[in-house]
Design a protein around this motif. Structure first.
Motif, mmCIF file in Angstrom:
data_model
loop_
_atom_site.group_PDB
_atom_site.id
_atom_site.type_symbol
_atom_site.label_atom_id
_atom_site.label_comp_id
_atom_site.label_asym_id
_atom_site.label_seq_id
_atom_site.Cartn_x
_atom_site.Cartn_y
_atom_site.Cartn_z
ATOM 1 N N ALA A 274 -7.211 -6.366 3.296
ATOM 2 C CA ALA A 274 -6.643 -6.759 1.991
ATOM 3 C C ALA A 274 -6.194 -5.540 1.208
ATOM 4 C CB ALA A 274 -7.633 -7.588 1.177
ATOM 5 N N MET A 310 5.051 -6.044 -4.105
ATOM 6 C CA MET A 310 3.959 -6.961 -3.749
ATOM 7 C C MET A 310 4.457 -8.398 -3.851
ATOM 8 S SD MET A 310 1.219 -4.954 -3.521
ATOM 9 C CE MET A 310 0.910 -3.252 -3.874
ATOM 10 N N THR A 313 1.644 -11.023 -3.684
ATOM 11 C CA THR A 313 0.895 -11.058 -4.944
ATOM 12 C C THR A 313 1.675 -11.856 -5.994
ATOM 13 O OG1 THR A 313 -0.044 -8.915 -4.396
ATOM 14 C CG2 THR A 313 -0.176 -9.596 -6.700
ATOM 15 N N THR A 351 0.743 -3.604 -9.578
ATOM 16 C CA THR A 351 -0.441 -3.929 -8.781
ATOM 17 C C THR A 351 -0.663 -2.860 -7.723
ATOM 18 O OG1 THR A 351 -0.014 -6.292 -9.075
ATOM 19 C CG2 THR A 351 -1.527 -5.682 -7.319
ATOM 20 N N GLY A 353 -2.111 -1.231 -4.332
ATOM 21 C CA GLY A 353 -2.299 -1.844 -3.020
ATOM 22 C C GLY A 353 -3.726 -1.800 -2.523
ATOM 23 N N VAL A 354 -4.630 -2.302 -3.318
ATOM 24 C CA VAL A 354 -6.051 -2.371 -2.925
ATOM 25 C C VAL A 354 -6.559 -3.790 -3.208
ATOM 26 C CG1 VAL A 354 -6.535 0.077 -3.287
ATOM 27 C CG2 VAL A 354 -6.785 -1.494 -5.178
ATOM 28 N N PRO A 355 -7.730 -4.144 -2.680
ATOM 29 C CA PRO A 355 -8.160 -5.544 -2.833
ATOM 30 C C PRO A 355 -8.368 -5.986 -4.275
ATOM 31 C CG PRO A 355 -9.470 -4.426 -1.177
ATOM 32 C CD PRO A 355 -8.655 -3.381 -1.853
ATOM 33 N N GLY A 356 -7.927 -7.186 -4.543
ATOM 34 C CA GLY A 356 -8.281 -7.833 -5.806
ATOM 35 C C GLY A 356 -7.478 -7.479 -7.040
ATOM 36 N N GLY A 358 -4.338 -7.876 -7.691
ATOM 37 C CA GLY A 358 -3.384 -8.908 -8.084
ATOM 38 C C GLY A 358 -3.979 -9.894 -9.076
ATOM 39 N N ASP A 387 -6.108 -13.165 -1.048
ATOM 40 C CA ASP A 387 -5.786 -11.743 -1.133
ATOM 41 C C ASP A 387 -5.460 -11.203 0.261
ATOM 42 O OD1 ASP A 387 -5.481 -9.182 -2.039
ATOM 43 O OD2 ASP A 387 -7.576 -8.836 -2.565
ATOM 44 N N ARG A 390 -2.065 -12.632 1.228
ATOM 45 C CA ARG A 390 -0.894 -12.103 0.507
ATOM 46 C C ARG A 390 -0.664 -10.634 0.823
ATOM 47 N NH1 ARG A 390 -4.466 -12.931 -4.223
ATOM 48 N NH2 ARG A 390 -5.109 -10.890 -5.007
ATOM 49 N N THR A 391 -1.736 -9.917 1.163
ATOM 50 C CA THR A 391 -1.544 -8.509 1.525
ATOM 51 C C THR A 391 -0.710 -8.406 2.796
ATOM 52 O OG1 THR A 391 -3.675 -8.005 0.528
ATOM 53 C CG2 THR A 391 -2.735 -6.318 1.942
ATOM 54 N N ASN A 394 2.699 -8.879 1.629
ATOM 55 C CA ASN A 394 3.143 -7.700 0.872
ATOM 56 C C ASN A 394 3.710 -6.627 1.794
ATOM 57 O OD1 ASN A 394 2.327 -8.756 -1.553
ATOM 58 N ND2 ASN A 394 0.398 -7.632 -1.667
HETATM 59 N N1 ASP Z 1 -4.666 -6.680 -2.102
HETATM 60 C C1 ASP Z 1 -3.270 -6.600 -2.400
HETATM 61 C C2 ASP Z 1 -2.644 -5.469 -1.636
HETATM 62 O O1 ASP Z 1 -3.292 -4.500 -1.325
HETATM 63 C C3 ASP Z 1 -2.999 -6.459 -3.857
HETATM 64 C C4 ASP Z 1 -3.441 -7.717 -4.569
HETATM 65 O O2 ASP Z 1 -2.641 -8.659 -4.633
HETATM 66 O O3 ASP Z 1 -4.566 -7.775 -5.044
HETATM 67 O O4 ASP Z 1 -1.491 -5.527 -1.323
#
Ligand code: ASP
Length: 430
Positions: A274, A310, A313, A351, A353-356, A358, A387, A390-391, A394
């Motif tokens: 994610a 994203m 997201t 946003t 690019g790390v978890p959560g 979004g 998540d 969607r990643t 992305n």
């Molecule tokens: N986790 C998503 C990403 O790294 C960002 C997000 O939507 O939280 O692309």
């Protein structure tokens, strides 16, 4: 990175989600109303821990978006050096995001995820329904008369504009403003670290939020939540297999099937972590070794995309808007939808690019059309799986745009792209 820990957290969130739902439903149907159930558990422990977690997430929004946008636009400022490629990439990134959110809004309006769910009953006093504004004023308000005031009040659009300008100017000044640039990128690291620390509390927050929600509405919440999930997943699938693949075929003539087949492992990696950021090396490598896309292009466009593009997201945010509006019985008109398209596109830029993250920037999209952030609490419980999905979308968006731009620059080796075995010989990269 510490993949093991992330998988552990994901499992913990799922357990919390199921446990919270079970406890909530049990309380709703099996425990008689009374001080213990209502005062101590539902409006005491669950409320404090759950909303405490929501507040922690909200605490991150302004500094996180501010810093990550400055850093993102510093990278964008560099695109000048790449001239045409940079502008084209940016145009593709913004266009695909706007398309993604439009697909999401359309599908969500067909699925009606929030219909039948009456959230107004569990709405709390802290929820403020924002004032509605005309489109002209909304646009004008993007320009802050006092950027510090905008930061203090958490007015996201003015903050974004200001951050973008600071970032672009920092990039332009280069070494002359190195200290300020370094300050913001280090502060960005601090905020990312804080995000991951707070995310560790997610299982507790999720358990309490879900338990509180389900104890209030029992099984009524299941169907809308499933519909919300289905809406997001369907829109993600449409974006990935229809929008991207039509673009790829239309702009490059390359085989979408071959693209998907070769890119699937990268999507799998993005799904399991994610984290768009973590997939950058694998993406660049796969595009180069298996699809013949020049690293000259991808080494710039992929990291930029992982920072600002994203689409998945934005899709989640579009469906979430419709879900929340329906659940709270708030009508949205055309100018609201346009505002959502604009804000969610900007939120996708902001946003990280790390978890959560979004979910954090979702509150800014909600604010822009006066939706109560309370609804985020409900979808937070099932966000982890979304998540992950969607990643994967992305980073697919980044790779498709990169391939298109590279193809237009004659920087795709078509023989490599069409060779199903390309890149299967072990080749290492530093
Ligand atoms: N986790 C998503 C990403 O790294 C960002 C997000 O939507 O939280 O692309």
């Amino acid at each position: 990175m510490n993949k093991k820990k992330r998988i552990g957290l994901t499992t913990a969130i799922f357990i919390a989600l199921l446990g919270g739902a079970a406890v909530g439903v049990f309380l709703h149907y099996a425990v008689p109303a009374g001080t213990f159930r209502d005062e101590f558990l539902i409006n005491g422990v669950f409320y404090v821990v759950g909303n405490g977690f929501v507040r922690l997430m909200q605490m991150l929004v302004v500094p996180l978006v501010f810093c990550s946008l400055i850093c993102g636009s510093m990278a964008m400022g560099d695109t000048k050096k790449l001239g045409k490629i940079g502008v084209k990439t940016l145009a593709f990134y913004i266009a695909t995001t706007a398309l993604a959110i439009t697909v999401a809004l359309l599908l969500a309006n067909v699925i009606d995820p929030g219909k039948g769910l009456d959230m107004s009953s569990i709405e709390t006093a802290q929820v403020a329904i924002g004032e509605k504004m005309s489109l002209a004023d909304t646009l004008l308000n993007i320009i802050p008369t006092n950027p510090i005031g905008a930061l203090a009040n958490g007015e996201m659009l003015p903050v974004i504009l200001f951050a973008l300008m600071v970032g672009i100017i920092l990039a332009k000044l280069g070494e002359n403003a190195e200290t300020v640039g370094n300050f913001f990128s280090q502060f960005n690291d601090v905020m990312m670290e804080m995000t991951s620390v707070i995310m560790k509390l997610a299982p507790y927050g999720v358990f309490c939020l879900i338990a509180k929600t389900f104890s209030g509405i029992g099984f009524d919440a299941f169907i809308p939540l499933l519909k919300y999930m289905a809406g997001v997943l369907l829109a993600l699938a449409v974006q990935c297999t229809v929008v991207y693949m039509a673009m790829l075929k239309g702009f490059t003539g390359l085989s979408p099937w071959m693209f998907l087949k070769k890119f699937l492992p990268v999507m799998g990696f993005a799904f399991s972590t994610a984290t768009s950021n973590a997939t950058i090396p694998m993406s660049v490598d796969t595009l180069h070794e298996k699809m013949g896309v020049s690293k000259r292009i991808s080494s710039f466009t992929i990291p930029l995309g992982a920072t600002i593009n994203m689409d998945g997201t934005a899709i989640m945010q579009g469906v979430a808007v419709v879900f929340a509006a329906q659940a709270f019985g708030i009508g949205l008109d055309m100018s609201d939808y346009l505002t959502v398209i604009l804000t969610a596109t900007l939120a996708s830029v902001g946003t990280a690019g790390v978890p959560g993250v979004g979910l954090i920037t979702l509150s800014m999209v909600f604010n822009s059309v006066g939706l109560p952030v309370e609804a985020i609490a409900l979808i937070m419980g099932i966000d982890r799986i979304l998540d992950m999905c969607r990643t994967a979308v992305n980073i697919t968006g980044d790779a498709v745009c990169t391939t298109i731009v590279a193809s237009q620059e004659k920087a795709v080796n078509r023989e490599v792209f069409e060779n199903p075995k390309a890149g299967s010989e072990p080749e290492t990269e530093g």
